[in-house]
Design a protein around this motif. Structure first.
Motif, PDB file in Angstrom:
ATOM      1  N   THR A 157      -5.234   6.007   7.205  1.00 45.74           N
ATOM      2  CA  THR A 157      -6.245   6.870   6.588  1.00 45.74           C
ATOM      3  C   THR A 157      -6.837   7.850   7.591  1.00 45.74           C
ATOM      4  O   THR A 157      -7.481   8.815   7.191  1.00 45.74           O
TER       5      THR A 157
ATOM      6  N   ASP B  10       0.837  -1.206   0.000  1.00 46.49           N
ATOM      7  CA  ASP B  10       0.000   0.000   0.000  1.00 46.49           C
ATOM      8  C   ASP B  10       0.871   1.254   0.000  1.00 46.49           C
ATOM      9  O   ASP B  10       0.617   2.197  -0.754  1.00 46.49           O
TER      10      ASP B  10
ATOM     11  N   GLU C  45      -9.843  -0.400   3.295  1.00 46.07           N
ATOM     12  CA  GLU C  45      -9.173   0.829   3.724  1.00 46.07           C
ATOM     13  C   GLU C  45      -7.697   0.788   3.375  1.00 46.07           C
ATOM     14  O   GLU C  45      -7.119  -0.267   3.171  1.00 46.07           O
ATOM     15  N   TRP C  46      -7.111   1.968   3.359  1.00 46.01           N
ATOM     16  CA  TRP C  46      -5.676   2.119   3.186  1.00 46.01           C
ATOM     17  C   TRP C  46      -5.066   2.356   4.557  1.00 46.01           C
ATOM     18  O   TRP C  46      -5.750   2.801   5.471  1.00 46.01           O
TER      19      TRP C  46
ATOM     20  N   ASN D 246      -9.704   4.548  -5.448  1.00 49.14           N
ATOM     21  CA  ASN D 246     -11.141   4.703  -5.232  1.00 49.14           C
ATOM     22  C   ASN D 246     -11.868   3.365  -5.267  1.00 49.14           C
ATOM     23  O   ASN D 246     -12.809   3.148  -4.501  1.00 49.14           O
TER      24      ASN D 246
ATOM     25  N   GLU E  86     -11.609   1.651  -1.929  1.00 47.52           N
ATOM     26  CA  GLU E  86     -12.507   2.251  -0.945  1.00 47.52           C
ATOM     27  C   GLU E  86     -13.969   1.978  -1.279  1.00 47.52           C
ATOM     28  O   GLU E  86     -14.773   1.725  -0.380  1.00 47.52           O
ATOM     29  N   ASP E  87     -14.328   2.000  -2.563  1.00 51.52           N
ATOM     30  CA  ASP E  87     -15.702   1.677  -2.954  1.00 51.52           C
ATOM     31  C   ASP E  87     -16.061   0.248  -2.551  1.00 51.52           C
ATOM     32  O   ASP E  87     -17.222  -0.043  -2.272  1.00 51.52           O
TER      33      ASP E  87
ATOM     34  N   HIS F 176      -3.170   8.948   2.157  1.00 48.92           N
ATOM     35  CA  HIS F 176      -3.768   9.744   1.084  1.00 48.92           C
ATOM     36  C   HIS F 176      -2.934  10.979   0.757  1.00 48.92           C
ATOM     37  O   HIS F 176      -2.815  11.363  -0.416  1.00 48.92           O
TER      38      HIS F 176
END
Length: 179
Positions: A145, A111, A141-142, A133, A136-137, A154
């Motif tokens: 965050t 990541d 999660e990253w 995206n 996340e959609d 981010h």
């Protein structure tokens, strides 16, 4: 009684579906890049091929991320099975927990590489941003965050993508790589 493990995402059958869909999408994207590389002869090669002739690292890291997420999901499933079959305090459960932690750390490392490795093409920049995206959609999660500022994932992603675009803009005339 269910043991909560806040450091691991919950087991979710839609997660595997998302990862498989994302993997297929990534392969389709790579296929369209290969098509772009086979553009007609009147399209300058500099538009479709990175200067260094190697694949854009963005696409390599996306593929690595997808593979690591799948391995992590499988490790979580093995851990859950060991917990159910042998109990939370068994040697088998402890070993499965250790393997799950290793898989989680591998995902986090990739990541961060994805957030801090500049793509070498505009197509790579777009692919990373879309992929972030999509993750996340899909409900994933990253790392970091919840951190605001330069230590956040981010923030690093945005800074890296901006730097990559700036480098591509500054490339000598005819050398910018669009796709």
């Amino acid at each position: 009684m269910t043991l909560e493990r806040p450091m691991f995402p919950p087991v979710d059958p839609t997660r595997r579906r998302f990862l498989i869909t994302a993997a297929i999408g990534s392969m389709v994207g790579a296929g369209s890049l290969a098509f772009a590389a086979a553009a007609p002869n009147d399209v300058p090669q500099a538009v479709t091929t990175p200067r260094h002739g190697r694949p854009d690292p963005a696409f390599v890291l996306i593929a690595e991320k997808l593979a690591a997420d799948i391995a992590h999901g499988e490790a979580i499933d093995v851990q859950d099975e060991a917990d159910d079959r042998y109990g939370f305090h068994s040697d088998e459960s402890s070993e499965a927990d250790d393997r799950c932690l290793v898989a989680c750390r591998a995902v986090n490392a990739i990541d961060w590489k994805l957030a801090t490795t500049p793509p070498t093409t505009l197509a790579g920049v777009a692919a990373v941003l879309r992929f972030a995206n999509e993750i996340e959609d899909g409900g994933m999660e990253w790392p970091s965050t919840d951190v605001v500022g330069t230590d956040g994932w981010h923030y690093q992603l945005r800074a890296t993508m901006a730097a990559a675009i700036e480098a591509l803009i500054k490339a000598p005339a005819g050398k910018a790589v669009l796709s």
